[in-house]
Design a protein around this motif. Structure first.
Motif, PDB file in Angstrom:
ATOM      1  N   SER A  86       1.610  -0.956   0.191  1.00 54.62           N
ATOM      2  CA  SER A  86      -0.088   0.121  -0.122  1.00 54.62           C
ATOM      3  C   SER A  86       0.720   1.049   0.085  1.00 54.62           C
ATOM      4  CB  SER A  86      -0.839   0.020   1.602  1.00 54.62           C
ATOM      5  OG  SER A  86      -0.009   0.135   2.332  1.00 54.62           O
ATOM      6  N   SER A  87       0.123   2.450  -0.156  1.00 52.87           N
ATOM      7  CA  SER A  87       0.461   3.309  -0.639  1.00 52.87           C
ATOM      8  C   SER A  87      -0.140   4.569   0.147  1.00 52.87           C
ATOM      9  CB  SER A  87       0.760   4.259  -1.712  1.00 52.87           C
ATOM     10  OG  SER A  87       1.294   5.895  -1.763  1.00 52.87           O
ATOM     11  N   ARG A  88       0.037   5.287   1.662  1.00 50.59           N
ATOM     12  CA  ARG A  88      -0.796   6.057   1.895  1.00 50.59           C
ATOM     13  C   ARG A  88      -0.914   7.569   1.481  1.00 50.59           C
ATOM     14  NH1 ARG A  88      -2.936   3.921   6.226  1.00 50.59           N
ATOM     15  NH2 ARG A  88      -2.235   2.054   7.015  1.00 50.59           N
ATOM     16  N   VAL A 112       1.501  -9.020  13.342  1.00 50.29           N
ATOM     17  CA  VAL A 112       2.514  -9.493  13.088  1.00 50.29           C
ATOM     18  C   VAL A 112       3.209  -9.464  12.016  1.00 50.29           C
ATOM     19  CG1 VAL A 112       4.386 -11.147  13.224  1.00 50.29           C
ATOM     20  CG2 VAL A 112       2.566 -11.899  14.718  1.00 50.29           C
ATOM     21  N   ILE A 113       2.449  -9.579  10.918  1.00 51.04           N
ATOM     22  CA  ILE A 113       3.112  -8.786   9.371  1.00 51.04           C
ATOM     23  C   ILE A 113       2.911  -7.290   9.284  1.00 51.04           C
ATOM     24  CG2 ILE A 113       2.489  -8.651   6.797  1.00 51.04           C
ATOM     25  CD1 ILE A 113       1.053 -11.670   7.095  1.00 51.04           C
ATOM     26  N   PRO A 149       5.498  -2.549   7.911  1.00 50.53           N
ATOM     27  CA  PRO A 149       4.657  -1.876   7.634  1.00 50.53           C
ATOM     28  C   PRO A 149       3.988  -1.096   6.732  1.00 50.53           C
ATOM     29  CG  PRO A 149       6.550  -0.929   8.391  1.00 50.53           C
ATOM     30  CD  PRO A 149       6.835  -2.408   8.333  1.00 50.53           C
ATOM     31  N   ASN A 150       4.715  -1.133   5.419  1.00 50.98           N
ATOM     32  CA  ASN A 150       4.130  -1.078   4.594  1.00 50.98           C
ATOM     33  C   ASN A 150       3.556  -1.341   3.403  1.00 50.98           C
ATOM     34  OD1 ASN A 150       6.279  -2.927   4.131  1.00 50.98           O
ATOM     35  ND2 ASN A 150       6.615  -2.298   1.446  1.00 50.98           N
TER      36      ASN A 150
END
Length: 237
Positions: A3-5, A197-198, A203-204
């Motif tokens: 994902s890209s925030r 956990v992932i 975190p990206n």
């Protein structure tokens, strides 16, 4: 799902590596059972990654295919709902998703049969993307943060999380899974543990995307989505 925030950040594939593909081929070669629909879906993902289909031509600009609340609801780009899960950011992203999908496909395609499994994956793919759109809207309102509207995700992870919920649903309650090889956890709760956990490790990845997959899986195991799948299957076949 990657994902890209940021609304200003863009996915872009520049160089496609073969390392993840080699690992995937090794995984497939070690498997004693390759259900046809599962194999076809894996091949489709690989072909899309290498931009084999001229119709798409989107693999070099993944920002144009990733799914987000803003892109779907505000821009009306509904094709992202179907396309985004089949695009991956890099070869290792593709490898981990397809290796995980292979395991779940071996179980569920054998259990349900090829035609039902193909229908199930199609419905989970669309439903997971739609759920991500809904969660983005809810998170934006709940936390008063419009950036959730622009959280743009790609990859098959949400579908895999949905399939994992369904797979564990058909696993006996007494079975357990060892997290980090020594922490016993009931398979009933493992998807929630993996979700956390992932996110801590990488975190990206798209937290909302993975959560969307879990919720869609629960919608299937608890009835509503299963009812829809069964009725469509009965009409089609």
């Amino acid at each position: 799902m990657f994902s890209s925030r940021s609304r200003h950040t863009h996915y872009q594939q520049t160089n496609r590596s073969y390392y993840g593909i080699i690992l995937l081929l090794a995984e497939l070669s070690r498997s004693s059972h390759l259900p046809p629909i599962t194999l076809i879906i894996i091949i489709l993902n690989v072909l899309i990654y290498f931009d084999i289909f001229p119709l798409f031509g989107l693999s070099n600009n993944l920002q144009s295919v990733c799914v987000s609340t803003h892109a779907v609801l505000d821009q009306g780009d509904y094709m992202r709902i179907l396309l985004a899960p089949f695009f991956h950011g890099d070869d290792m992203h593709l490898y981990y998703n397809m290796a995980s999908f292979l395991y779940k496909g071996q179980q569920l395609e054998t259990l349900f049969g090829g035609r039902y499994f193909a229908l199930l994956v199609t419905i989970l793919t669309i439903s997971s993307s739609l759920m991500l759109v809904i969660l983005g809207q809810l998170a934006s309102s709940l936390f008063d943060n419009p950036e959730y509207l622009f959280t743009c995700a790609i990859g098959f992870s949400a579908v895999i999380f949905a399939l994992k919920v369904i797979t564990t649903h058909y696993t006996p309650d007494h079975s357990s899974y060892s997290l980090f090889s020594f922490i016993p956890i009931s398979t009933k709760y493992i998807v929630w543990v993996e979700l956390i956990v992932i996110q801590l490790i990488t975190p990206n990845v798209s937290f909302l995307g993975h959560l969307a997959g879990i919720l869609v899986g629960l919608l299937y195991t608890n009835g509503p989505l299963r009812y829809i799948c069964n009725n469509i299957y009965n009409v089609m076949f």
